[in-house]
Design an enzyme around this catalytic site. Structure first.
Site, PDB file in Angstrom:
ATOM      1  N   LYS A 289       0.852  -1.182   0.000  1.00  0.00           N
ATOM      2  CA  LYS A 289       0.000   0.000   0.000  1.00  0.00           C
ATOM      3  C   LYS A 289       0.894   1.240   0.000  1.00  0.00           C
ATOM      4  CE  LYS A 289      -4.224   1.759   2.132  1.00  0.00           C
ATOM      5  NZ  LYS A 289      -5.308   1.479   3.106  1.00  0.00           N
ATOM      6  N   GLU A 377     -19.134  -5.640   9.800  1.00  0.00           N
ATOM      7  CA  GLU A 377     -20.029  -4.863  10.664  1.00  0.00           C
ATOM      8  C   GLU A 377     -21.076  -5.720  11.358  1.00  0.00           C
ATOM      9  OE1 GLU A 377     -18.053  -2.239   7.799  1.00  0.00           O
ATOM     10  OE2 GLU A 377     -19.248  -4.064   7.532  1.00  0.00           O
ATOM     11  N   ARG A 405     -25.242  -2.456   7.003  1.00  0.00           N
ATOM     12  CA  ARG A 405     -25.003  -3.876   6.748  1.00  0.00           C
ATOM     13  C   ARG A 405     -25.193  -4.726   8.001  1.00  0.00           C
ATOM     14  NH1 ARG A 405     -19.528  -3.979   3.243  1.00  0.00           N
ATOM     15  NH2 ARG A 405     -18.762  -2.523   4.804  1.00  0.00           N
TER      16      ARG A 405
END
Length: 639
Positions: A289, A377, A405
């Protein structure tokens, strides 16, 4: 963009068909130019930097090998797709990324035919891509290739596992590319991360296996039944020899890798090998990243979305204004630590957002009492419910739009049992440049219908601290606290805790005739709006109440307002339909009052991206728009 920028190859690429005219040996140079362009643009127009830098080589290789847009590239976590945007007809428009009326912050087929699906939330690419692969087969489009690109921690999401399970059992030829950078926003966590780190399949093994499969197919020896049997036998032998189990091949999904995700020529070679291979396949790439820009590589969490920065020095450009109000999430993080020091039952739960929600403050001091569960979640809520059931007091912090969600988990696992989970919804209301997939617009309307929930919203930092303090002693089931992204209004914010009785608001301004009822931080806009209205008409005397709670409502305030006023204006930073204003309207109707109610909130359409101030003006919840509604109501009242 001109060649003076030093983008000799990139200047000539407007769509992927132009890219495919290059020689393979030119691709490393193109990747270098694309990475520089992303840095150049994001240094002045902030966005999601590190993820897109890490996916440059993968992006170039995919568009080089596949015939996009007819072949489908289904991105997961749009943070990694800036290079994709630049290569697919939006190079000149990329400077408008995330700006009002500019290109969208995340891929969307509404914007471009090259964006196969929407991807503001994580973990949906495999399911969507499988649907497209099945559709292609059913409609006779056998030449269409479908690729799901998942990464940035999205493989930890439950939907990704559901998709993998279905991929293994549904006839398809799709390719899943796992862009494994060991990160989401913060460092990835959990067993899947460990499994991915251990996976190792050599190039020689894959080459031999591929050639053997190709030869068996050409001789007609490998029908579907034989292929599945051979895969299962091969996987069993490989697991026995290597002493490691491959979760993907355990699902009959061919696994290739891991490969270097920054070797664009090697990625092209592998993609060409896999392109026409039958059956579901997974290509595992290791990437970094922030790759190619040292500051981002060294601190990928900070450089996930760093704001403006100086490319040469690597210094982020931050405001020099002192004594500013803190961000609401900072107040949350500091307050949670304070409360946890006094209450040993308190624990924190976050789905991959310890830095974003500032739970990292408590994590540093009490690491054994903070649980980062990854991009999950629903699990975060049910995990919290399990801890609450047996005596702990979880503060579960989820961004409002992501909490959508976990709706069933809130109902089934928390509310029915009246468990003491404190659900803290960060980024509630309009969030600005992240746009339609990230606005926290629906939490009030969706949650207030659920029994056994307390739903509150603080107008400022003191109120947030007091609500958190009050939530730990509520003992009346789940306690929801919603608050916005960004700064509050108080510089002296560390007040002494005061308990707020559940379902009580407060009068901020006395008045008659017209009462404005606000919920949460939008009340600060109402205070300014009343001042603006009075400058236009000094005879106005508008009452203002900070209701604090949408469930339960403060019935004493409502009774007082309904007996003294002829007009009520409700203001909220959430959808108007079914929200706070609707709750007030229902109460007034149920109690037989004849009073005019005007509801101000987000409209019945998805709000685009732009600054919060711009978007508030568009939807009519900025001080000027609220003042105009007050004046219109006052004029109607006087007549």
């Amino acid at each position: 963009m001109t060649s003076t920028d030093g983008f000799n190859l990139l200047d000539g690429i407007n769509i992927p068909a132009d890219l495919r005219k290059l020689e393979t040996k030119q691709l490393p140079q193109l990747c270098d130019e694309l990475r520089k362009d992303i840095l150049k643009e994001l240094s002045t127009n902030p966005g999601h930097l590190a993820s897109s830098l890490g996916a440059v080589e993968l992006t170039v290789a995919l568009h080089y090998v596949y015939n996009t847009p007819d072949d489908r590239l289904v991105w997961d976590v749009g943070h990694q797709a800036y290079g994709h945007k630049i290569l697919t007809g939006r190079k000149e428009l990329f400077c408008t990324n995330r700006k009002l009326n500019g290109i969208r912050p995340f891929p969307s087929p509404i914007e471009s035919e090259y964006d196969s699906f929407i991807c503001g939330h994580a973990s949906n690419s495999i399911s969507a891509a499988l649907g497209m692969a099945v559709a292609a087969k059913k409609l006779g489009n056998d030449k269409r290739h479908v690729v799901a690109i998942i990464g940035d921690g999205a493989m930890s999401g439950g939907l990704a596992f559901e998709g993998l399970n279905n991929v293994s059992a549904t006839p398809n030829d799709m390719l899943i590319v796992l862009n494994d950078n060991n990160m989401s926003i913060d460092r990835s966590v959990g067993g899947m991360r460990q499994a991915l780190l251990r996976l190792n399949t050599g190039k020689t093994y894959n080459k031999i296996r591929f050639l053997l499969t190709k030869w068996l197919n050409s001789k007609g020896y490998l029908n579907d039944d034989r292929r599945h049997t051979l895969i299962r036998l091969n996987n069993a032998l490989k697991s026995a020899i290597s002493h490691q189990q491959n979760i993907f091949e355990g699902l009959n999904i061919r696994y290739f890798g891991p490969f270097d995700g920054h070797d664009v020529i090697e990625i092209v070679r592998v993609l060409r090998q896999l392109k026409d291979m039958k059956g579901p396949k997974l290509l595992h790439l290791h990437t970094i990243k922030g790759y190619g820009y040292a500051p981002a590589e060294e601190n990928a969490t900070v450089w996930h979305a760093p704001g403006k920065f100086d490319i040469d020095s690597g210094e982020r450009i931050v405001s020099n204004v002192t004594n500013e109000p803190p961000k609401f999430q900072t107040v949350f993080g500091e307050t949670l630590l304070e409360l946890a020091k006094e209450n040993p039952r308190i624990v924190g739960v976050t789905p991959a957002m310890p830095t974003g929600c500032s739970m990292n403050i408590m994590m540093k001091e009490m690491p054994d009492r903070i649980f980062d569960v990854g991009i999950a979640e629903g699990h975060a809520v049910t995990f919290s419910a399990g801890m609450a059931k047996d005596g702990l007091l979880p503060f579960c912090n989820i961004y409002s739009s992501f909490a959508q969600r976990a709706y069933d988990n809130v109902i089934h696992d928390v509310a029915i049992l009246e468990l003491p989970v404190v659900l803290c919804l960060d980024r509630a209301g309009l969030v600005g440049e992240d746009g339609v997939t990230h606005h926290g617009a629906f939490d009030i309307a969706s949650l207030r219908a659920i029994p056994h929930l307390t739903i509150a919203s603080p107008m400022n930092e003191h109120e947030l601290r007091n609500l958190m303090y009050s939530a730990q002693s509520s003992n009346k089931g789940a306690y929801v606290i919603r608050y916005p992204r960004g700064k509050g209004v108080l510089t002296d914010w560390r007040n002494k805790f005061e308990e707020i009785p559940t379902g009580t608001g407060r009068k901020l301004r006395d008045g008659w005739g017209i009462a404005v009822l606000s919920l949460g931080p939008i009340g600060n806009n109402v205070s300014l709006a009343i001042q603006l209205a009075q400058r236009s008409d000094s005879s106005l005397n508008i009452a203002h109440y900070d209701m604090r709670f949408v469930k339960p409502l403060d019935e004493k305030i409502l009774e007082d307002v309904c007996t003294r006023c002829d007009n009520i204006i409700t203001v909220e930073d959430g959808v108007r339909n079914g929200g706070f204003g609707s709750a007030v309207l229902e109460w007034v109707e149920d109690h037989g009052y004849n009073i005019k109610i005007t509801r101000i909130g987000l409209p019945d359409n998805f709000v685009a991206h732009g600054t919060v101030e711009e978007l508030q003006r568009i939807v009519g919840i900025d001080p000027g728009s609220i003042a105009a509604t007050i004046l219109t109501t006052a004029a109607r009242h006087s007549n």
